[in-house]
Design an enzyme around this catalytic site. Structure first.
Site, PDB file in Angstrom:
ATOM      1  N   GLU A  32       5.530   7.592   8.098  1.00  0.00           N
ATOM      2  CA  GLU A  32       5.571   7.881   9.526  1.00  0.00           C
ATOM      3  C   GLU A  32       6.644   6.968  10.125  1.00  0.00           C
ATOM      4  O   GLU A  32       6.631   5.756   9.858  1.00  0.00           O
ATOM      5  CB  GLU A  32       4.207   7.587  10.164  1.00  0.00           C
ATOM      6  CG  GLU A  32       4.232   7.886  11.646  1.00  0.00           C
ATOM      7  CD  GLU A  32       2.879   7.725  12.330  1.00  0.00           C
ATOM      8  OE1 GLU A  32       1.979   7.103  11.749  1.00  0.00           O
ATOM      9  OE2 GLU A  32       2.765   8.224  13.463  1.00  0.00           O
ATOM     10  N   ARG A 252      -3.964   1.041  -2.982  1.00  0.00           N
ATOM     11  CA  ARG A 252      -3.216   0.385  -1.932  1.00  0.00           C
ATOM     12  C   ARG A 252      -2.898  -1.036  -2.376  1.00  0.00           C
ATOM     13  O   ARG A 252      -3.681  -1.665  -3.069  1.00  0.00           O
ATOM     14  CB  ARG A 252      -4.123   0.338  -0.704  1.00  0.00           C
ATOM     15  CG  ARG A 252      -3.430   0.145   0.575  1.00  0.00           C
ATOM     16  CD  ARG A 252      -4.431   0.074   1.720  1.00  0.00           C
ATOM     17  NE  ARG A 252      -3.724  -0.468   2.858  1.00  0.00           N
ATOM     18  CZ  ARG A 252      -2.931   0.269   3.628  1.00  0.00           C
ATOM     19  NH1 ARG A 252      -2.807   1.557   3.408  1.00  0.00           N
ATOM     20  NH2 ARG A 252      -2.281  -0.282   4.624  1.00  0.00           N
ATOM     21  N   LYS A 262       1.768  -1.318   9.677  1.00  0.00           N
ATOM     22  CA  LYS A 262       2.866  -1.230  10.635  1.00  0.00           C
ATOM     23  C   LYS A 262       2.406  -1.557  12.050  1.00  0.00           C
ATOM     24  O   LYS A 262       3.144  -2.167  12.813  1.00  0.00           O
ATOM     25  CB  LYS A 262       3.474   0.176  10.600  1.00  0.00           C
ATOM     26  CG  LYS A 262       4.458   0.348   9.461  1.00  0.00           C
ATOM     27  CD  LYS A 262       5.088   1.727   9.498  1.00  0.00           C
ATOM     28  CE  LYS A 262       4.170   2.702   8.823  1.00  0.00           C
ATOM     29  NZ  LYS A 262       4.536   4.083   8.940  1.00  0.00           N
TER      30      LYS A 262
HETATM   31  P1  ATP Z   1       0.672   1.417   7.724  1.00  0.00           P
HETATM   32  O1  ATP Z   1      -0.727   1.134   8.161  1.00  0.00           O
HETATM   33  O2  ATP Z   1       1.334   0.236   7.175  1.00  0.00           O
HETATM   34  O3  ATP Z   1       1.462   2.082   8.777  1.00  0.00           O
HETATM   35  P2  ATP Z   1       0.435   3.978   6.677  1.00  0.00           P
HETATM   36  O4  ATP Z   1      -0.250   4.563   5.521  1.00  0.00           O
HETATM   37  O5  ATP Z   1      -0.160   4.364   7.982  1.00  0.00           O
HETATM   38  O6  ATP Z   1       0.521   2.424   6.499  1.00  0.00           O
HETATM   39  P3  ATP Z   1       2.727   5.632   6.348  1.00  0.00           P
HETATM   40  O7  ATP Z   1       4.106   5.513   6.852  1.00  0.00           O
HETATM   41  O8  ATP Z   1       1.921   6.787   6.824  1.00  0.00           O
HETATM   42  O9  ATP Z   1       1.976   4.284   6.698  1.00  0.00           O
HETATM   43  O10 ATP Z   1       2.708   5.545   4.769  1.00  0.00           O
HETATM   44  C1  ATP Z   1       3.643   6.138   3.915  1.00  0.00           C
HETATM   45  C2  ATP Z   1       3.083   6.088   2.524  1.00  0.00           C
HETATM   46  O11 ATP Z   1       2.914   4.741   2.091  1.00  0.00           O
HETATM   47  C3  ATP Z   1       1.721   6.731   2.402  1.00  0.00           C
HETATM   48  O12 ATP Z   1       1.716   7.497   1.203  1.00  0.00           O
HETATM   49  C4  ATP Z   1       0.775   5.580   2.309  1.00  0.00           C
HETATM   50  O13 ATP Z   1      -0.377   5.905   1.596  1.00  0.00           O
HETATM   51  C5  ATP Z   1       1.618   4.554   1.572  1.00  0.00           C
HETATM   52  N1  ATP Z   1       1.179   3.181   1.829  1.00  0.00           N
HETATM   53  C6  ATP Z   1       1.049   2.572   3.023  1.00  0.00           C
HETATM   54  N2  ATP Z   1       0.608   1.310   2.875  1.00  0.00           N
HETATM   55  C7  ATP Z   1       0.449   1.095   1.548  1.00  0.00           C
HETATM   56  C8  ATP Z   1       0.035  -0.018   0.752  1.00  0.00           C
HETATM   57  N3  ATP Z   1      -0.341  -1.176   1.305  1.00  0.00           N
HETATM   58  N4  ATP Z   1       0.014   0.121  -0.592  1.00  0.00           N
HETATM   59  C9  ATP Z   1       0.386   1.273  -1.162  1.00  0.00           C
HETATM   60  N5  ATP Z   1       0.795   2.360  -0.476  1.00  0.00           N
HETATM   61  C10 ATP Z   1       0.829   2.294   0.873  1.00  0.00           C
HETATM   62 MG    MG Z   2      -0.013   7.055   7.946  1.00  0.00          MG
END
Ligand code: ATP
Ligand code: MG
Ligand code: MG
Length: 534
Positions: A32, A252, A262
């Site tokens: 995102e 994760r 984020k």
């Molecule tokens: P954040 O809370 O940091 O924004 P998110 O999952 O909401 O994490 P996205 O941009 O939607 O952020 O994530 C992109 C990809 O990265 C998704 O496939 C998500 O599952 C993966 N991802 C995010 N954080 C982690 C993590 N700590 N370890 C492994 N994969 C992750």
């Molecule tokens: Mg997300």
């Protein structure tokens, strides 16, 4: 081959994807655009790229961009740069926002076929009802009514704004994720790509399976905390007669004393608690890079985690140890002495005139070439080294030779203020106990700022309901002024060196006529001066 062992030559996971057909695998990394990539995202991105390559398939980088409240162009551009920094070359970059009309049509189909309905239940009440397994009073409303409300949502009218569209899955399923999830809601903020064209946006739970299916994704990699939502993902595909997609889970990545979200990183940036998204204390791709992490080491580290499904809270030790192995063979050596309490030592039989001699930049790697070392009668020695000396003792001046301590002058507090040494170059450096760092006391020594950092967070493992603001480390930035050899003048931003007996450093601001700034690179071994392991 499932039983192959991991080789050091490159990634070789022990687990493959189910039903993977060579040449036909399509994976996607769906960030995102709501922040810069952190090392958790890097894991997701590298795993997707790894499987796409392994099966000679395709990697899609898809912006999951249907929430104008959090997203913007700056983040979108930064993510593309971060993906490139990671050495990942997507076959195609796509945007969920390009599928808005298609997703909208599918929502209408869902309403028409009785699989979705409009609902204006208040957020709090909806949460309570979902929790208790109570159906919404609108669950059985006629499709025409829902369609009319959906049209109002498209306009962003007052009536539309009060409503959302929910999938009619179940109101009482033990898996609460399946209790009629919201699939569309209004947002009047302009979107960074579509402007004000749309007033209603699909949720991730609705858009993701649709776009995965439309784009030909064969294997959707999702972190294990989505497990409860996987049945919903499959339900959506079935409800809309879309092509099946395999969901493949991975864990994760979490690190001790580190925020990997984020939303929380954004808050730290917005409140000015860090210098920006590339802050060396940040677990972002740019942050760890600025701190001296190499992309090679980052890839290696993440790949060494493999596709395990256990959620671990990793400690930073092996992360930085992986990096050390990569930087050490190529880091030229330099010398520096702490400015505070610096002691001038006179070598009674030292050189009459200042002279320079070429020395290897790295004793074990001659390919790095030479640097000029300056020798002089007056040398500078750190207070810490000077205080430990005893009269008449034989010590070794690093990379020069031995010397006898002839005279030690101290002030009332016991601090050493001057030294007289006598060179004894025939002496055996293997027999001395103390190795002393020294720097020629000449006008061309360089003032350097060595900056070290502590964790931003004081608690090893933040719980879901912990407020991170209560666990912020009061001081996380530490400066030491040193004089360094003048060869550091040639260093460029991002160059990595080892400063003798002080550790590895990366140049953050090159020499500007006055000084130079280095950031300490944790080596995964030293316990830093704040008592916490790097
Ligand atoms: P954040 O809370 O940091 O924004 P998110 O999952 O909401 O994490 P996205 O941009 O939607 O952020 O994530 C992109 C990809 O990265 C998704 O496939 C998500 O599952 C993966 N991802 C995010 N954080 C982690 C993590 N700590 N370890 C492994 N994969 C992750
Ligand atoms: Mg997300
Ligand atoms: Mg998140």
């Amino acid at each position: 081959n499932a039983s192959k062992k991991q080789k050091s030559s490159g990634p070789n996971y022990e687990i493959g994807l189910p039903d993977a057909i060579d040449g036909k695998v399509v994976t996607r990394f769906p960030p995102e655009p709501s922040g810069y990539l952190h090392i958790g995202h890097a894991k997701a991105a590298l795993l997707n790229e790894y499987f796409a390559k392994k099966y000679h398939g395709k990697l899609i980088v898809r912006f999951d961009d249907t929430n104008p409240s959090k997203e913007n162009v700056e983040f979108q551009d930064a993510i593309l740069e971060d993906v490139a920094l990671l050495g990942i070359k997507p076959d195609v970059v796509t945007y969920t926002s390009d599928y808005m009309d298609h997703i909208h049509d599918l929502c209408i189909e869902m309403i028409k076929s009785g699989q979705a309905y409009a609902d204006d239940t208040e957020v709090e009440q909806m949460r309570a009802e979902r929790n208790e397994g109570i159906p919404s009073r609108y669950r059985e409303r006629p499709a025409e009514e829902s369609l009319a409300i959906f049209a109002e949502m498209d306009k962003g009218s007052d009536l539309g704004l009060k409503n959302c569209i929910r999938a009619k899955i179940s109101y009482e399923n033990p898996n609460k994720a399946l209790r009629d999830p919201v699939i569309y809601r209004c947002n009047l903020l302009p979107h960074h790509r579509t402007g004000t064209k749309y007033k209603a946006y699909p949720t991730y739970d609705f858009a993701c399976p649709i776009v995965d299916s439309l784009e030909g994704v064969t294997h959707a990699l999702r972190t294990t905390e989505y497990r409860d939502r996987n049945p919903m993902y499959q339900w959506m595909l079935k409800a809309m007669n879309l092509r099946k997609v395999h969901v493949w889970e991975f864990s994760r990545m979490n690190f001790v004393r580190t925020l990997l979200s984020k939303r929380k990183l954004t808050a730290l940036v917005d409140h000015g608690l860090v210098w920006g998204w590339d802050d060396p204390r940040f677990p972002t791709v740019r942050g760890v890079r600025r701190r001296g992490m190499t992309i090679d080491a980052l890839q290696q580290y993440i790949i060494s985690q493999g596709p395990s499904k256990n959620i671990l809270t990793l400690d930073w030790t092996s992360f930085w140890a992986t990096n050390k192995k990569i930087i050490d063979p190529n880091a030229p050596r330099h010398t520096a002495v702490a400015e505070e309490g610096l002691v001038k030592a006179t070598l009674t039989n030292g050189p009459e005139a200042v002279y320079t001699k070429e020395r290897l930049k790295h004793k074990k790697n001659p390919s790095l070439g030479n640097r000029n070392v300056v020798y002089s009668r007056d040398v500078l020695i750190e207070q810490a080294d000077a205080s430990a000396l005893k009269k008449d003792e034989e010590v070794t001046l690093m990379d020069w030779g031995n010397a006898f301590v002839k005279e030690i002058t101290r002030d009332e507090s016991g601090k050493v203020t001057a030294l007289k040494l006598e060179l004894h170059l025939e002496g055996d450096f293997k027999k001395t106990e103390k190795k002393v760092t020294w720097l020629a006391d000449t006008h061309d020594k360089v003032l350097a700022d060595l900056v070290d950092f502590d964790y931003l967070i004081t608690k090893d493992k933040l719980e879901e309901d912990d407020d991170y603001k209560e666990f912020l480390t009061p001081q996380t930035e530490f400066h030491t002024s040193v004089f360094a050899d003048n060869a550091v003048k040639d260093l460029k931003k991002g160059d990595i060196v080892q400063i003798e007996r002080k550790g590895y450093f990366i140049v953050d601001t090159p020499f500007d006529g006055n000084g130079i700034t280095f950031f300490n690179i944790p080596d995964g071994k030293t316990v830093n001066r704040y008592g916490s392991k790097n």
